[in-house]
Scaffold this active site. Structure first.
Site, PDB file in Angstrom:
ATOM      1  NE  ARG A 148      -3.569  -2.168   2.824  1.00 57.97           N
ATOM      2  CZ  ARG A 148      -3.327  -3.269   3.527  1.00 57.97           C
ATOM      3  NH1 ARG A 148      -2.158  -3.401   4.156  1.00 57.97           N
ATOM      4  NH2 ARG A 148      -4.222  -4.226   3.620  1.00 57.97           N
ATOM      5  CE  LYS A 172      -6.488  -0.633   4.482  1.00 56.30           C
ATOM      6  NZ  LYS A 172      -7.756  -0.962   3.794  1.00 56.30           N
ATOM      7  CG  HIS A 244      -4.404   0.648  -4.037  1.00 53.13           C
ATOM      8  ND1 HIS A 244      -3.734   0.796  -2.845  1.00 53.13           N
ATOM      9  CD2 HIS A 244      -5.342  -0.301  -3.816  1.00 53.13           C
ATOM     10  CE1 HIS A 244      -4.256  -0.002  -1.941  1.00 53.13           C
ATOM     11  NE2 HIS A 244      -5.235  -0.680  -2.509  1.00 53.13           N
ATOM     12  NE  ARG A 247      -2.674  -3.629  -1.331  1.00 52.50           N
ATOM     13  CZ  ARG A 247      -2.230  -4.395  -0.340  1.00 52.50           C
ATOM     14  NH1 ARG A 247      -0.935  -4.620  -0.211  1.00 52.50           N
ATOM     15  NH2 ARG A 247      -3.065  -4.953   0.516  1.00 52.50           N
ATOM     16  CG  HIS A 270      -5.951  -8.664   1.454  1.00 50.49           C
ATOM     17  ND1 HIS A 270      -5.955  -8.991   0.116  1.00 50.49           N
ATOM     18  CD2 HIS A 270      -5.789  -7.316   1.503  1.00 50.49           C
ATOM     19  CE1 HIS A 270      -5.819  -7.892  -0.605  1.00 50.49           C
ATOM     20  NE2 HIS A 270      -5.707  -6.864   0.221  1.00 50.49           N
ATOM     21  CE1 TYR A 279      -5.851  -4.235  -2.802  1.00 47.60           C
ATOM     22  CE2 TYR A 279      -7.939  -5.094  -2.035  1.00 47.60           C
ATOM     23  CZ  TYR A 279      -6.941  -4.144  -1.981  1.00 47.60           C
ATOM     24  OH  TYR A 279      -7.047  -3.103  -1.104  1.00 47.60           O
TER      25      TYR A 279
END
Length: 298
Positions: A148, A172, A244, A247, A270, A279
């Site tokens: 990210r 995250k 992004h 990614r 994830h 994704y």
């Protein structure tokens, strides 16, 4: 109790009880304020305690004429959360959103870059400029490790474990993971570290930050976006891309070359493999190749 008071109480709940970020709280609040504006414009005087399902249905119907299904679904989700909070605090006994259906939005496949397009973008970097080596190292890391953009700009020198072939990423929710880093990416990072980063007047507190701007401070996410947009314009790339996109492309290229979803999930960080499935982008050519290679009745 009026709407403004309840919105403020709800914001405090989101911040203190749920620990949400300011941006997330602002988004939740915006959905409720939009409902308040609808009530005002239509001269409907009703409190959050007494508002009915019928009134909210009227609001959702009016919104559906202005926004796409994704935005509509977000608004409904935000309002459901607000009224659930009112029930939690014993202000209401029922949730007027309970029977309101969220529109089907489907899954939008993300844009991806081909390997050739990524090579062209990186080749377009002016290595004679002061930031050239840094930009090449950043894009190689962004794509080569599937990061990210927030993970890229916060990457520390102390997170580099090149002897083991990994970098440590803080993603995250401050969750950490180790991502493999190729020898090529390592090479460009070391070149930047040894020959360009050492020339900077590094600000206090930024000594461990890997990628720095010309003033010796951490780069912003917006700056990474600008660098990529400028390179896309330079090679006349017609796709609309962002950090992004690298990614997405990382995940797609791994999958197309035989990597399993579980491994990609771990590298991307994830929690759910369902997110990983969104994704990755499978084109029809790749699906045909899989069918021809593995179906027993090909």
């Amino acid at each position: 109790m009026n709407w403004n008071a309840q919105i403020k109480n709800y914001q405090s709940y989101l911040k203190i009880e749920r620990g949400l970020s300011k941006n997330t709280i602002d988004n939740y609040s915006f959905d409720i304020e939009r409902l308040c504006l609808f009530l005002e414009q239509n001269a409907i005087e009703v409190s959050p305690i007494k508002i009915s399902e019928e009134t909210i249905q009227q609001f959702i119907y009016s919104v559906s004429k202005e926004v796409n299904p994704h935005s509509q679904a977000r608004i409904i989700s935000g309002l459901k959360s607000f009224f659930s909070y009112l029930i939690f605090e014993d202000y209401r006994q029922d949730n007027p959103m309970e029977l309101i259906e969220t529109p089907k939005t489907g899954r939008k496949l993300p844009d991806t870059l081909s390997v050739e397009e990524i090579d062209a973008l990186i080749a377009a970097i002016d290595l004679s400029s002061n930031e050239g080596e840094r930009n090449r190292a950043m894009l190689e890391t962004l794509y080569g490790c599937g990061l990210r953009v927030s993970e890229l700009v916060s990457l520390k020198i102390s997170d580099l474990f090149f002897d083991e072939g990994f970098i440590k990423i803080t993603g995250k929710g401050s969750k950490q993971r180790f991502v493999p880093v190729s020898e090529l990416t390592q090479k460009y990072i070391v070149l930047y570290q040894n020959y360009k980063r050492t020339d900077l007047n590094i600000k206090k507190g930024q000594e461990d930050t890997l990628f720095l701007n010309r003033r010796g401070s951490q780069l912003t996410r917006a700056m990474i976006f600008t660098i990529i947009k400028d390179l896309a314009a330079k090679i006349e790339l017609k796709k609309s891309i962002s950090p992004h996109t690298f990614r997405h492309s990382f995940a797609t290229h791994l999958l197309e070359n035989g990597a399993d979803l579980r491994s990609i999930q771990l590298m991307l960080g994830h929690e759910s493999i369902t997110t990983t499935e969104i994704y990755v982008h499978l084109d029809r050519r790749f699906l045909t190749e899989v069918m021809n290679a593995f179906h027993p009745r090909k």
